[in-house]
Design a protein around this motif. Sequence first.
Motif, PDB file in Angstrom:
ATOM      1  N   LEU A 140       0.826  -1.209   0.000  1.00 43.23           N
ATOM      2  CA  LEU A 140       0.000   0.000   0.000  1.00 43.23           C
ATOM      3  C   LEU A 140       0.865   1.266   0.000  1.00 43.23           C
ATOM      4  N   LEU A 141       1.936   1.259   0.760  1.00 44.22           N
ATOM      5  CA  LEU A 141       2.838   2.422   0.765  1.00 44.22           C
ATOM      6  C   LEU A 141       3.466   2.638  -0.609  1.00 44.22           C
ATOM      7  N   LEU A 142       3.921   1.564  -1.207  1.00 47.22           N
ATOM      8  CA  LEU A 142       4.528   1.672  -2.539  1.00 47.22           C
ATOM      9  C   LEU A 142       3.487   2.059  -3.593  1.00 47.22           C
ATOM     10  N   LEU A 143       2.261   1.621  -3.393  1.00 49.18           N
ATOM     11  CA  LEU A 143       1.190   1.993  -4.316  1.00 49.18           C
ATOM     12  C   LEU A 143       0.953   3.496  -4.283  1.00 49.18           C
ATOM     13  N   LEU A 144       1.013   4.065  -3.095  1.00 51.05           N
ATOM     14  CA  LEU A 144       0.867   5.519  -2.974  1.00 51.05           C
ATOM     15  C   LEU A 144       2.033   6.263  -3.631  1.00 51.05           C
ATOM     16  N   LEU A 153       6.792   7.549  -8.357  1.00 49.05           N
ATOM     17  CA  LEU A 153       8.243   7.691  -8.240  1.00 49.05           C
ATOM     18  C   LEU A 153       8.997   6.601  -9.001  1.00 49.05           C
ATOM     19  N   PHE A 154       8.290   5.529  -9.376  1.00 49.82           N
ATOM     20  CA  PHE A 154       8.927   4.423 -10.079  1.00 49.82           C
ATOM     21  C   PHE A 154       8.886   4.650 -11.585  1.00 49.82           C
ATOM     22  N   ASP A 155       9.820   4.033 -12.288  1.00 49.96           N
ATOM     23  CA  ASP A 155       9.797   4.105 -13.746  1.00 49.96           C
ATOM     24  C   ASP A 155       8.624   3.270 -14.267  1.00 49.96           C
ATOM     25  N   PRO A 156       8.200   3.530 -15.497  1.00 50.05           N
ATOM     26  CA  PRO A 156       7.010   2.843 -16.034  1.00 50.05           C
ATOM     27  C   PRO A 156       7.089   1.317 -16.024  1.00 50.05           C
ATOM     28  N   THR A 157       8.281   0.749 -16.185  1.00 51.13           N
ATOM     29  CA  THR A 157       8.374  -0.718 -16.182  1.00 51.13           C
ATOM     30  C   THR A 157       8.117  -1.287 -14.789  1.00 51.13           C
TER      31      THR A 157
END
Length: 159
Positions: free
Chosen positions: A35-39, A43-47
């Motif tokens: 859930l934290l990473l989903l928020l 910040l992540f690259d598209p891949t």
Amino acid sequence: MRAFSHNVLLTIFWMLVTESFTLANFLVGFFISFLLLLLARSLFDPTSRRYFTLAWKLPRFVALMFWEILLSSLQVARAVLSPRVRIRPGILAYPLEARSDLEITLLANLITLTPGTLSLDVSTDRRVLYVHGMFMDDPKAVMSSIHHSLEKAVLEVTR
């Protein structure tokens, strides 16, 4: 894969902070980390963002597979227990929409997993999958069923 590795690292951090190394705590930590990473997915690259869409598609894929296996198991059991022989075996050449080795292998294995069907071979140009089935009364219906349930689900998860 970066998002998944971040998820695992955050989960390990969660387990260290809570000082509980149980499966239940791992699952709670994994869910909270997800859930934290989903928020923070922007910040992540598209891949790496594909990890988040795959997390929603994978449970549906597994549920579909269980459903298909259940339905085909009931159909095979009904045919075996029935006093009349309703089995019409046959082989069909199924035109593949799947192109990669992973997609073709996954589809062939899923077809083989469902009772009453068996993947036999793939053509040399990898455009046709040969499938043996117990109930080939209507080959077009069988091809439509494979296309609309199994292959569609495989392509949704792999692409």
